[in-house]
Enzyme design. Structure first.
Site, PDB file in Angstrom:
ATOM      1  N   GLY A 242     -17.038  34.513 -13.202  1.00 33.88           N
ATOM      2  CA  GLY A 242     -17.504  34.564 -14.143  1.00 33.88           C
ATOM      3  C   GLY A 242     -17.605  33.046 -14.812  1.00 33.88           C
ATOM      4  N   PHE A 243     -17.559  32.455 -14.583  1.00 33.56           N
ATOM      5  CA  PHE A 243     -18.017  30.614 -14.903  1.00 33.56           C
ATOM      6  C   PHE A 243     -17.659  30.349 -16.188  1.00 33.56           C
ATOM      7  CE2 PHE A 243     -19.452  32.222 -10.897  1.00 33.56           C
ATOM      8  CZ  PHE A 243     -19.114  31.814  -9.842  1.00 33.56           C
ATOM      9  N   ILE A 468     -10.357  35.975 -11.741  1.00 35.73           N
ATOM     10  CA  ILE A 468     -11.742  35.637 -11.525  1.00 35.73           C
ATOM     11  C   ILE A 468     -12.036  34.559  -9.841  1.00 35.73           C
ATOM     12  CG2 ILE A 468     -11.528  35.507 -14.013  1.00 35.73           C
ATOM     13  CD1 ILE A 468     -12.257  32.815 -13.717  1.00 35.73           C
ATOM     14  N   GLY A 469     -11.651  35.758  -9.162  1.00 41.22           N
ATOM     15  CA  GLY A 469     -11.952  34.996  -7.431  1.00 41.22           C
ATOM     16  C   GLY A 469     -11.302  33.887  -7.308  1.00 41.22           C
ATOM     17  N   LEU A 648      -0.590  25.173  -5.275  1.00 39.63           N
ATOM     18  CA  LEU A 648       0.967  26.745  -5.238  1.00 39.63           C
ATOM     19  C   LEU A 648      -0.241  27.272  -4.260  1.00 39.63           C
ATOM     20  CD1 LEU A 648       0.364  27.387  -9.885  1.00 39.63           C
ATOM     21  CD2 LEU A 648       2.142  26.014  -7.646  1.00 39.63           C
ATOM     22  N   LYS A 651      -4.851  26.826   0.231  1.00 39.25           N
ATOM     23  CA  LYS A 651      -5.954  27.392   0.769  1.00 39.25           C
ATOM     24  C   LYS A 651      -7.216  27.493  -0.286  1.00 39.25           C
ATOM     25  CE  LYS A 651      -8.396  30.585   4.049  1.00 39.25           C
ATOM     26  NZ  LYS A 651      -7.325  31.592   4.809  1.00 39.25           N
ATOM     27  N   THR A 652      -6.780  28.221  -1.311  1.00 41.12           N
ATOM     28  CA  THR A 652      -6.765  28.601  -2.850  1.00 41.12           C
ATOM     29  C   THR A 652      -7.621  27.349  -3.929  1.00 41.12           C
ATOM     30  OG1 THR A 652      -5.341  29.295  -3.876  1.00 41.12           O
ATOM     31  CG2 THR A 652      -6.752  31.076  -2.583  1.00 41.12           C
ATOM     32  N   GLY A 723     -10.136  24.923 -10.966  1.00 44.29           N
ATOM     33  CA  GLY A 723     -11.088  25.500 -10.531  1.00 44.29           C
ATOM     34  C   GLY A 723     -11.665  24.528 -11.099  1.00 44.29           C
ATOM     35  N   GLU A 724     -12.008  23.462 -11.924  1.00 46.16           N
ATOM     36  CA  GLU A 724     -12.922  22.993 -12.753  1.00 46.16           C
ATOM     37  C   GLU A 724     -12.828  21.603 -12.573  1.00 46.16           C
ATOM     38  OE1 GLU A 724     -13.715  24.710 -16.797  1.00 46.16           O
ATOM     39  OE2 GLU A 724     -11.507  25.211 -16.180  1.00 46.16           O
TER      40      GLU A 724
HETATM   41 MO1  MOS Z   1     -14.726  28.674 -17.761  1.00 48.26          MO
HETATM   42  S1  MOS Z   1     -15.744  27.219 -18.459  1.00 48.26           S
HETATM   43  O1  MOS Z   1     -13.066  28.033 -18.570  1.00 48.26           O
HETATM   44  O2  MOS Z   1     -14.814  30.057 -17.141  1.00 48.26           O
END
Ligand code: MOS
Length: 758
Positions: A242-243, A468-469, A648, A651-652, A723-724
């Site tokens: 999604g991003f 979201i992946g 947590l 790997k992910t 994630g970011e």
């Molecule tokens: Mo994001 S840009 O917090 O999906």
């Protein structure tokens, strides 16, 4: 985790629990839902950047066999209720589709063809004839900054001021003035944006849509069409990336739903790849104008005036100031931001929105200031390290940036760097080493979850959140398995259905900490209730034991040598299942966030709370190799070290951080939306011309995570989300490495060969 829980899965290197279903093709993505009788829709987008439709002829299209209708602003009964634009409302844009002939951006929806087959719909779409009365437009940031047509709006709430940067800069012996530019970038998740709308009468609808926020689809449709939100059932079990582009709902959701209601048949729409470049948001172009002064090895004043692109209707600020305001301990700081409206489509958040683009300028500037101070770039950053948050004055919840510097520099071998540009070579090939700091705010939301035990010992975890992946299914299963002391394969996680317990937007790297904490609370609640059943049951081997002495592991409750299985506790109580539902308020937040969540809003709190400034940190070190004749830059090695609190799933988390680092390579060397200023046409709206790195571009990438620093100020799990963070600073580290290799200071991304040969 608290006492009495097994610690078998949380933090471990667990493979994705949804991996086998995805590999076998059993994971059903939105467009793959097989809805009997579904019709196919094709969207027609405006071929005009600003103006009005002067002719729209659908006659030939309607003659194509199998075509049921062609909808447009000319259709009867397509009036929608006005939406309040983002960030006030849930929709990505307040420009409602098909409400009139006016066109505000190229790519705006103009018509929707619906047919029995996709082939008929596509063929008919080619036969729809449109003409436009063109008006002057500015489709790019540069054109809009040069031109008089559209508004330029200062955004006072985004500004920041501490000390007196103007005065210090005025009195400084030397002021470094630099401008840095980043281009538009377009999200392109593997999975296309798609919608299937399936009505039950005129008031209830099921929407299959890949989304990062089911409540957005629910709220947008309900508001635009005057429905009760709970009558909009959103199904989104798997999301193929999604991003940020799937964070909010877009106009194509509304027209698909209305077409299905009008025709009284389910309708499916899948956007084309080209439409995904124009119709679902993008990362805005930015310009950062800096002035900085040094006092010895310290930055005495920093001033940033940022200009960021936004769309024609809704002002959405690319938050370039987030990182510069707080990353270094500068006593005098002045930040202001101007939003520049363009006739590009509505912009929206894209992975590390603002932090990624804003860190490019700041972290290249740091390299330039280090050079001016005659210091190694890492040493210069250490000397300007902020021990407390310079923006708010509050202590950090947990900050181990210096350890990140040590770990990454050590693993990279930074001590062997020679400072002179062009001084490191491998044969003729120029070698460059550069680095940058990474940071990302901790956002958190109110969250809810349910845990249910079945008589056979299986556990269900339910949360109306999304994977979201990123691995959400896996981490939630791990958290529940540990809290309840069962094997991972006994836990089934259910996500992606708006009828499950409410949760907020899956973005801002906050699902792990927020939804994870709700699942922890629900699983702990379920365990506590089972313990109570056991100790109060005269037939239980645990009868009379003190609850505090009871441990949950291996699918059973234990007190010393006494054991009772979870199934037995339930069966003796005469139950086939037992469930616990829990709501959590985010640490640093209050009832307000939970109430907002329940009303279908986001329920999020910002990074700075009453007590703490909450950020994750990292350090990125990069090696580039540059051919001295052709000046082709290659990133041969990246080492990042990151502090994300409690990991947590090793790997992910590594996969998220590695993905961020790779996206940094993309930003530094490849990605750029190329818009023709004359027509507003995006010239590279496909994955052949819009460059991203391929396997051959990516060599060694290593993401190290620090251990032993759980951050309980941010969540009950001590986790901060990964994630970011990996993308922040990475493009700058590459630009700095290229400067070290070549002596060329490139202040705009992407750094292409033409800029290096210049
Ligand atoms: Mo994001 S840009 O917090 O999906």
């Amino acid at each position: 985790m608290t006492a009495g829980e097994q610690k078998k899965y949380v933090g471990a290197r667990v493979s994705r629990v949804d991996g086998p279903a995805k590999v076998r093709g059993e994971a059903t993505f939105a467009a793959e839902h097989d809805i009997p009788g579904a019709l196919h829709a094709v969207l027609i987008s405006a071929a005009c950047a600003h103006g009005r439709i002067s002719r729209l002829d659908t006659e030939a299209a309607r003659q194509v066999p199998g075509v049921l209708d062609v909808f447009s602003y000319q259709s009867d009964g397509w009036k929608m209720n006005k939406l309040k634009g983002y960030p006030k409302g849930p929709a990505g844009t307040s420009l409602l589709p098909f409400q009139g002939p006016e066109i505000s951006y190229r790519g705006e929806p103009v018509a929707l063809v619906v047919a029995q087959t996709l082939e008929a719909a596509r063929h008919a779409a080619l036969l729809v004839e449109t003409e436009y009365e063109q008006r002057p437009h500015h489709a790019t940031l540069q054109a809009a900054m040069d031109g008089p047509l559209l508004a330029r709006k200062p955004m006072p709430p985004l500004g920041h001021s501490r000390g007196n940067a103007g005065k210090v800069l005025k009195g400084a012996g030397h002021v470094t003035e630099r401008t840095y530019d980043t281009p538009t970038q377009h999200h392109n998740p593997m999975e296309m944006h798609a919608v299937i709308a399936d009505w039950d009468g005129d008031e209830r609808v099921t929407i299959y849509e890949p989304t990062q926020w089911m409540q957005s689809a629910q709220g947008t449709l309900a508001a635009a069409l005057g429905l009760e939100p709970e009558n909009v059932h959103v199904v989104s079990p798997f999301v193929g990336g999604g991003f940020g582009s799937k964070a909010t709902s877009w106009p194509h959701l509304l027209v698909t739903a209305l077409a299905a209601r009008t025709l009284r048949r389910p309708v499916k729409l899948v956007l084309t790849r080209a439409q995904m470049f124009a119709a679902v948001g993008y990362r805005a172009a930015t310009r950062s104008e800096y002035r900085a002064a040094l006092d010895g090895d310290r930055i005495s004043a920093l001033e940033l005036h940022a200009h960021t692109q936004t769309g024609p209707a809704d002002l959405f600020p690319e938050q370039v100031g987030t990182v510069p305001k707080m990353l270094y301990d500068t006593p005098n700081m002045e930040f202001k931001q101007t939003l520049v409206q363009t006739n590009a489509g509505p912009n929206i958040m894209m992975r590390a929105p603002g932090e990624a683009s804003g860190s490019f300028g700041l972290e290249v500037l740091m390299d330039e200031l280090a050079e001016a101070a005659g210091l190694d770039p890492l040493e210069f950053r250490r000397r300007n390290h902020a021990d407390t948050d310079p923006e708010s004055g509050k202590p950090f919840s947990s900050k181990h940036l210096l350890e990140c510097y040590d770990r990454a520099a050590g693993a990279f071998g930074w001590q062997d760097r020679t400072p002179e540009p062009g001084s490191m070579k491998d044969g003729d090939t120029l070698i460059g080493w550069g680095m940058a700091t990474a940071t990302y705010p901790v956002y958190a939301s109110a969250a809810t979850a349910r845990a249910r035990l079945h008589a056979d010992g299986r556990i269900d975890i339910e949360a109306g959140s999304h994977d979201i992946g990123t691995g959400t299914y896996s981490i939630l299963a791990q958290i529940a398995a540990d809290a309840l002391g069962t094997d991972l394969d006994r836990v089934t996680v259910k996500l992606g259905d708006s009828r499950l317990p409410k949760n907020g937007y899956s973005g801002g790297s906050r699902t792990a900490g927020s939804v994870g904490s709700a699942v922890l609370a629900a699983a702990q609640g379920l365990r506590q209730e089972l313990v109570d059943l056991a100790v109060n049951d005269p037939e239980s081997p645990l009868h009379g034991a003190a609850p505090i002495d009871i441990e949950a592991r291996d699918g059973a409750l234990h007190a010393g040598t006494r054991t009772d299985t979870l199934s037995a506790v339930l069966t003796r109580a005469g139950k086939t299942q037992h469930e616990a539902y829990r709501e959590i308020i985010p640490n640093g937040g209050g009832q307000k966030e939970l109430d907002a969540l329940k009303k279908g809003q986001d329920g999020m709190i910002q990074a700075v709370t009453d007590t703490h400034a909450r950020y994750s940190f990292g350090a990125v070190f990069v090696e580039v190799r540059v051919d001295p004749d052709f000046m082709t830059p290659r990133v041969s090695r990246i080492v990042g070290a990151f502090d994300v609190g409690q990991v947590l799933n090793a790997k992910t988390a590594e996969s998220q951080l590695t993905g961020g680092l790779i996206w940094g390579v993309s930003a530094a060397l490849h990605e750029q939306g190329e818009t023709d200023p004359a027509t507003g046409l995006l010239l590279n709206s496909n994955l052949a011309d819009y460059h991203i790195p391929v396997n051959a571009d990516i060599r060694e990438v290593r993401a190290i995570t620090l251990e032993g620093h759980p951050d309980f100020h941010t969540s009950a799990l001590g986790a901060r989300g990964a994630g970011e963070l990996g993308i922040v600073g990475t493009a700058a580290a590459i630009a700095n490495a290229i400067h070290h290799a070549t002596g060329k200071r490139i202040r705009s991304t992407p750094i292409t060969v033409d800029k290096l040969l210049d």
